[in-house]
Design a protein around this motif. Structure first.
Motif, mmCIF file in Angstrom:
data_model
loop_
_atom_site.group_PDB
_atom_site.id
_atom_site.type_symbol
_atom_site.label_atom_id
_atom_site.label_comp_id
_atom_site.label_asym_id
_atom_site.label_seq_id
_atom_site.Cartn_x
_atom_site.Cartn_y
_atom_site.Cartn_z
ATOM 1 N N GLY A 137 19.611 -27.853 7.412
ATOM 2 C CA GLY A 137 19.604 -26.400 7.526
ATOM 3 C C GLY A 137 19.643 -25.948 8.970
ATOM 4 N N ALA A 138 18.868 -26.611 9.829
ATOM 5 C CA ALA A 138 18.865 -26.273 11.248
ATOM 6 C C ALA A 138 20.231 -26.552 11.871
ATOM 7 N N LEU A 139 20.821 -27.701 11.534
ATOM 8 C CA LEU A 139 22.130 -28.064 12.083
ATOM 9 C C LEU A 139 23.176 -27.024 11.706
ATOM 10 N N ALA A 140 23.180 -26.580 10.455
ATOM 11 C CA ALA A 140 24.159 -25.591 10.002
ATOM 12 C C ALA A 140 23.993 -24.274 10.755
ATOM 13 N N ASP A 141 22.755 -23.836 10.952
ATOM 14 C CA ASP A 141 22.528 -22.564 11.649
ATOM 15 C C ASP A 141 22.903 -22.663 13.123
ATOM 16 N N TYR A 142 22.539 -23.765 13.774
ATOM 17 C CA TYR A 142 22.876 -23.927 15.197
ATOM 18 C C TYR A 142 24.393 -24.031 15.392
ATOM 19 N N GLU A 143 25.057 -24.768 14.513
ATOM 20 C CA GLU A 143 26.517 -24.894 14.613
ATOM 21 C C GLU A 143 27.185 -23.539 14.381
ATOM 22 N N SER A 144 26.661 -22.757 13.446
ATOM 23 C CA SER A 144 27.212 -21.416 13.201
ATOM 24 C C SER A 144 27.051 -20.538 14.432
ATOM 25 N N ALA A 145 25.876 -20.615 15.057
ATOM 26 C CA ALA A 145 25.622 -19.821 16.261
ATOM 27 C C ALA A 145 26.572 -20.224 17.377
ATOM 28 N N LEU A 146 26.784 -21.533 17.564
ATOM 29 C CA LEU A 146 27.686 -22.009 18.616
ATOM 30 C C LEU A 146 29.115 -21.560 18.352
ATOM 31 N N HIS A 147 29.563 -21.664 17.110
ATOM 32 C CA HIS A 147 30.928 -21.241 16.759
ATOM 33 C C HIS A 147 31.114 -19.742 17.005
#
Length: 390
Positions: A186-196
């Motif tokens: 869940g953390a990885l998905a949110d951080y990757e979304s923020a970076l994108h």
């Protein structure tokens, strides 16, 4: 069988909930508070027993009188008699009235205000108050509640015209909560979304958020893959140099230093942390200064410079106590405890302003970690206690 005016008062009160605030109901009804209190006390409480007076509450400089329905079924019945349109309009009026009553203390009632604005269909105001509710929950380490609020904000953000920076902050906020809950995916998905989002926004004001997303991803990957962690930290360091922001640069230096330490190169770690320390001391950033002191404490322990390690930890512990940063305080206490596990012949050479009692530090760290629901902090401190008995 109530008179129309009394019935309307009860209907408005039912929208706020089983317990309602007299000034808010008076404001919605356009009545004087004293007149409303007379109706409530004489007719609705003494004569009909439909409501009960509650103790007054102090909110900021004001005192508020509150009443409670005699039974939840009464409140629910009155609420259900309202049409959907009436409920929506009354939720708007009640929310505005409560916000006005609470004044500067409104942030403390973010959940209540978010509920009313959401029920009113006012997504913009609901988004704002759910965001505040999430921050409030994070501040007291109520991570499950914070996750629920952040999820609601992201759902609302899809329906509201929100600037990219705000959406990125919401993703990063929920990512931190997921990480605290041990939800790696869940953390990885949110951080990757923020970076994108940050990289695709094409706006200068989100570059610091891109840096934040890179650092958060690096922190996350340290639990799984140190090569991935290095790549993210390196990207963040290069971006910090490009932006010319001293605080971002110092932050990146610390994360790279910590990476070197975990790759068994403590001298490189110390060099990075010392450079960061100089920047934070120059700008007077106490929170990041405390973090850097903690990092220097563990790095110097790895090169067996116990005097320096203890000195850095003691400065960090004082600052973390002053700042009320409990997770970091627990970490520094555990670190200082490890310094105290060295042979007494070595510790005798250490000039310390505070007596070093390893198990006392570990026990305090365990207590704090349990209070704030930090399994990582508690695990490290428990392991440290075990080491102290070997």
């Amino acid at each position: 069988r109530q008179e129309p005016e009394l019935r309307e008062i009860l209907s408005v009160a039912s929208v706020e909930g089983e317990t309602f605030t007299v000034p808010a109901v008076a404001q919605v009804q356009g009545m004087k508070e004293r007149h409303l209190l007379r109706w409530l006390a004489q007719e609705l409480e003494r004569r009909h027993g439909l409501v009960l007076e509650q103790a007054e509450v102090q909110i900021g400089p004001r005192r508020f009188c509150r009443y409670k329905f005699g039974h939840a079924l009464v409140q629910n019945y009155l609420y259900q008699q309202l049409s959907q349109a009436e409920r929506r309009l009354l939720h708007t009026d009640v929310a505005a009235a409560l916000e006005n009553c609470y004044g500067e203390q409104a942030d403390e009632f973010a959940v209540q205000l978010a509920h009313h604005y959401h029920s009113a269909g006012d997504d913009g105001h609901a988004l704002s108050w759910f965001t505040q509710a999430a921050k409030n929950a994070c501040s007291v380490h109520a991570n499950d509640e914070a996750y629920a609020h952040y999820t609601r904000t992201l759902e609302l953000a899809q329906r509201v015209s929100v600037d990219p920076a705000s959406v990125i902050r919401l993703c990063l906020g929920r990512g931190l909560v997921c990480q605290a809950l041990g939800d790696f995916e869940g953390a990885l998905a949110d951080y990757e979304s923020a970076l994108h989002l940050a990289r695709s926004a094409g706006e200068d004001n989100v570059e610091h958020l891109e840096w934040r997303a890179l650092v958060d991803l690096g922190r996350l990957w340290t639990a799984r893959d140190y090569r991935c962690a290095h790549d993210r930290f390196q990207d963040a360091l290069e971006l910090a140099y490009q932006l010319g922001d001293p605080l971002l640069l110092a932050g990146s230096l610390n994360w790279m230093g910590n990476w070197y330490l975990n790759q068994e190169d403590p001298q490189a770690a110390i060099e990075h942390h010392q450079e960061a320390l100089g920047i934070f001391e120059q700008v007077g950033d106490r929170r990041n200064l405390a973090t850097t002191l903690d990092l220097l404490g563990i790095a110097n322990l790895h090169v067996a410079d116990i005097a320096a390690s203890v000195a850095y930890y003691e400065r960090a512990i004082v600052l973390f106590r002053e700042l009320g940063d409990l997770p970091s305080l627990a970490s520094s206490l555990t670190g200082r405890g490890h310094s105290g596990l060295w042979p007494r012949t070595v510790l005798a050479l250490v000039s310390s302003t505070v007596p070093i009692h390893p198990r006392r530090d570990f026990e305090e760290a365990i207590r704090i970690s349990r209070e704030i629901g930090s399994p990582d902090g508690e695990t490290w401190a428990l392991w440290s206690v075990a080491v102290s008995y070997t």
